[in-house]
Scaffold this active site. Structure first.
Site, mmCIF file in Angstrom:
data_model
loop_
_atom_site.group_PDB
_atom_site.id
_atom_site.type_symbol
_atom_site.label_atom_id
_atom_site.label_comp_id
_atom_site.label_asym_id
_atom_site.label_seq_id
_atom_site.Cartn_x
_atom_site.Cartn_y
_atom_site.Cartn_z
ATOM 1 N N HIS A 32 26.398 35.231 36.181
ATOM 2 C CA HIS A 32 26.403 34.046 35.307
ATOM 3 C C HIS A 32 27.485 33.093 35.788
ATOM 4 C CE1 HIS A 32 26.406 31.602 31.654
ATOM 5 N NE2 HIS A 32 25.216 32.127 31.427
ATOM 6 N N ASP A 40 18.946 37.245 30.316
ATOM 7 C CA ASP A 40 17.561 37.399 30.804
ATOM 8 C C ASP A 40 17.222 38.813 31.236
ATOM 9 O OD1 ASP A 40 18.211 34.232 32.101
ATOM 10 O OD2 ASP A 40 16.682 34.653 30.586
HETATM 11 C C1 SDX Z 1 20.794 31.504 32.525
HETATM 12 O O1 SDX Z 1 24.612 28.422 32.411
HETATM 13 C C2 SDX Z 1 24.057 29.053 31.423
HETATM 14 O O2 SDX Z 1 24.606 29.145 30.335
HETATM 15 C C3 SDX Z 1 22.679 29.597 31.711
HETATM 16 C C4 SDX Z 1 22.092 30.487 30.632
HETATM 17 C C5 SDX Z 1 21.807 29.729 29.368
HETATM 18 O O3 SDX Z 1 21.789 30.349 28.289
HETATM 19 O O4 SDX Z 1 21.491 28.523 29.476
HETATM 20 O O5 SDX Z 1 22.986 31.559 30.342
HETATM 21 C C6 SDX Z 1 20.763 31.079 31.084
HETATM 22 O O6 SDX Z 1 20.478 30.726 33.371
HETATM 23 C C7 SDX Z 1 21.287 32.874 32.861
HETATM 24 C C8 SDX Z 1 21.287 33.157 34.413
HETATM 25 C C9 SDX Z 1 19.863 33.577 34.804
HETATM 26 N N1 SDX Z 1 19.749 33.658 36.278
HETATM 27 C C10 SDX Z 1 19.645 34.833 36.904
HETATM 28 O O7 SDX Z 1 19.721 35.926 36.354
HETATM 29 C C11 SDX Z 1 19.384 34.713 38.407
HETATM 30 C C12 SDX Z 1 20.300 35.677 39.177
HETATM 31 N N2 SDX Z 1 21.686 35.231 39.029
HETATM 32 C C13 SDX Z 1 22.241 34.433 40.128
HETATM 33 O O8 SDX Z 1 21.356 33.491 40.657
HETATM 34 C C14 SDX Z 1 23.636 33.944 39.822
HETATM 35 O O9 SDX Z 1 24.311 34.982 39.243
HETATM 36 C C15 SDX Z 1 23.835 32.709 38.977
HETATM 37 C C16 SDX Z 1 23.231 31.509 39.585
HETATM 38 C C17 SDX Z 1 23.309 32.920 37.604
HETATM 39 C C18 SDX Z 1 25.332 32.478 38.857
HETATM 40 O O10 SDX Z 1 25.854 32.418 40.131
HETATM 41 P P1 SDX Z 1 27.459 32.309 40.301
HETATM 42 O O11 SDX Z 1 28.163 33.052 39.242
HETATM 43 O O12 SDX Z 1 27.795 30.884 40.483
HETATM 44 O O13 SDX Z 1 27.722 33.125 41.569
HETATM 45 P P2 SDX Z 1 27.502 32.568 43.017
HETATM 46 O O14 SDX Z 1 26.092 32.043 43.130
HETATM 47 O O15 SDX Z 1 28.625 31.649 43.373
HETATM 48 O O16 SDX Z 1 27.635 33.945 43.797
HETATM 49 C C19 SDX Z 1 28.905 34.621 43.848
HETATM 50 C C20 SDX Z 1 28.620 35.893 44.623
HETATM 51 C C21 SDX Z 1 27.775 35.655 45.862
HETATM 52 O O17 SDX Z 1 28.069 36.702 46.790
HETATM 53 P P3 SDX Z 1 29.016 36.352 48.080
HETATM 54 O O18 SDX Z 1 28.417 35.114 48.732
HETATM 55 O O19 SDX Z 1 30.373 36.104 47.487
HETATM 56 O O20 SDX Z 1 28.926 37.610 48.938
HETATM 57 O O21 SDX Z 1 27.858 36.769 43.780
HETATM 58 C C22 SDX Z 1 26.598 37.002 44.409
HETATM 59 C C23 SDX Z 1 26.369 35.861 45.361
HETATM 60 O O22 SDX Z 1 25.477 36.253 46.400
HETATM 61 N N3 SDX Z 1 25.610 37.001 43.316
HETATM 62 C C24 SDX Z 1 24.635 37.892 43.215
HETATM 63 C C25 SDX Z 1 23.963 37.572 42.035
HETATM 64 N N4 SDX Z 1 24.546 36.516 41.465
HETATM 65 C C26 SDX Z 1 25.572 36.161 42.265
HETATM 66 N N5 SDX Z 1 24.274 38.918 44.029
HETATM 67 C C27 SDX Z 1 23.196 39.635 43.618
HETATM 68 N N6 SDX Z 1 22.494 39.394 42.484
HETATM 69 C C28 SDX Z 1 22.856 38.378 41.667
HETATM 70 N N7 SDX Z 1 22.174 38.141 40.563
#
Ligand code: SDX
Length: 393
Positions: free
Chosen positions: A271, A328
């Protein structure tokens, strides 16, 4: 040599606006609507009461809630021409695209509630949206199934009416399961607002140009449809089904995620704000178990989800990146048990989030100090250079 300037700017994280609607503490895993903790509201309140709280700022008295409920009841039907418009969409159109298009079209059918300065018109567009979005969603589902639609039955509450229009048939009486209705009402509460997430910021930004409420919400619906945002609940189900098809091997899947094979992510995890367990996910997880048991559903995907969570919560890769289940991760399992097809999951998220979008749009319209300013950027492109004729390039 191209004169590009490279700045190491990292991720500039700034507050986009002021708001008094929802408070989140991402490190402590706290979520409050107008000061009320989400777990208390999910347990003790109802979706319409929470919608009133978000939109008007205070919990309603009994008579205020009755009036709000009655005003919504009177607007659940769609203009017949809008119903025809919904029939014109392709049967395999994604319901989120239909939802966004239909909400944008509301502004063409109800031109007596487009004003953003006339309080009565803002109120009328608020009530129309709260009332008609569930009807539009149910009709989009019926269209995708090739089934006839049902008119709303205004003897029923908002959630019961939606379930009946979604799963009922003209030829027979439909009895709403109270367990399903209460569980869906609670899920709508959990989705009702979440400060400046992608879709809410979209609603505010579109509204900041003084676009009407219907158009602003239509844009928010599209923003929500993305798989990294509201589309994640459907993506979680596909992920769990893939693992199940591959023989339930959770460890092999986790290894693929850690190796970032084909960009695969653990959907429903992580998140932008919560670097702790999403408080909504904890409530949904408890409810998932109870709802599936109450409905007599024994879904092997729930067991996979719980094992996946267990592995991730004890694995350094996820711990170091502060990746926890978000709202989710478990919701799709409940929606599936209720009988919704996967492509309706994000539509359910939109119905739940609607009061939050409306509240945030109204706050910005009523108090320009809460407006999202025009976003700026950090320019990292080419420095100034003179034009060169084509034959000299
Ligand atoms: C919602 O904003 C809100 O409030 C949204 C929401 C709402 O109520 O409106 O809460 C609803 O959108 C919830 C999120 C739903 N999305 C998912 O579940 C999709 C999977 N999650 C990721 O796409 C990700 O976690 C995000 C986009 C939600 C958040 O990304 P961050 O916290 O900004 O993290 P990042 O993209 O900067 O990644 C940081 C690291 C990376 O690894 P490195 O490059 O450092 O090696 O964490 C890894 C990412 O690859 N990472 C994940 C991951 N999420 C981040 N690795 C594996 N699985 C994941 N889900």
């Amino acid at each position: 040599e191209t004169g590009n300037v490279t700045l190491d700017v990292g991720f500039v994280n700034t507050a986009s606006c002021k708001s008094s609607i929802t408070y989140i503490d991402g490190d402590a895993g706290i979520l409050r609507y107008r000061g009320y903790p989400i777990d208390q509201l999910a347990e003790k309140s109802t979706f319409l009461e929470v919608s009133y709280l978000l939109i008007y700022g205070e919990l309603p008295s009994t008579s205020e809630l009755a009036d709000f409920t009655e005003r919504i009841r009177r607007h659940t039907m769609l203009h017949e021409d809008l119903k025809d418009l919904l029939q014109a969409f392709p049967r395999d159109a994604h319901p989120m695209s239909v939802l966004s298009a239909a909400v944008s079209a509301l502004g063409t059918f109800y031109q007596d509630s487009l004003s953003i300065t006339d309080r009565d018109q803002v109120e009328l567009s608020t009530i129309r949206l709260m009332a008609k979005l569930p009807t539009i969603a149910a009709y989009a589902h019926k269209k995708s199934q090739g089934q006839p639609t049902l008119y709303p039955d205004n003897q029923l509450g908002l959630v019961e009416n939606f379930l009946r229009m979604t799963f009922g048939f003209p030829a027979e009486d439909y009895q709403v399961d109270p367990v399903v209705a209460r569980a869906l009402d609670q899920l709508f509460i959990l989705h009702a607002d979440h400060e400046q997430n992608c879709s809410t910021s979209t609603v505010r930004l579109v509204g900041s140009g003084q676009a009407n409420l219907f158009g602003s919400i239509s844009a928010g619906i599209h923003a929500l449809s993305g798989p990294l945002h509201g589309g994640a609940n459907s993506a979680v189900l596909s992920m769990l089904a893939d693992i199940h098809r591959s023989g339930d091997d959770v460890d092999t899947f986790v290894k693929k995620v850690k190796n970032k094979e084909d960009g695969v992510k653990l959907m429903g995890f992580g998140h932008r704000v919560y670097k702790n367990y999403d408080p909504r996910a904890a409530i949904v997880k408890k409810s998932a178990d109870a709802v599936l048991k109450a409905m007599g559903v024994d879904d092997p995907l729930l067991d996979i989800a719980m094992r996946l969570e267990q592995v991730a919560l004890t694995d350094d890769y996820f711990i170091e990146r502060k990746l926890y289940p978000n709202v989710d991760f478990y919701t799709g399992l409940i929606y599936k048990a209720m009988g919704f097809p996967t492509d309706m999951f994000t539509v359910l998220f939109a119905i739940g989030r609607l009061p939050g979008w409306i509240a945030q749009w109204r706050e910005m319209i009523e108090d320009p100090a809460t407006k999202i300013g025009r976003p700026r950027q950090i320019y990292v492109g080419a420095t100034e250079r003179d034009y060169v004729a084509a034959d000299a390039r």
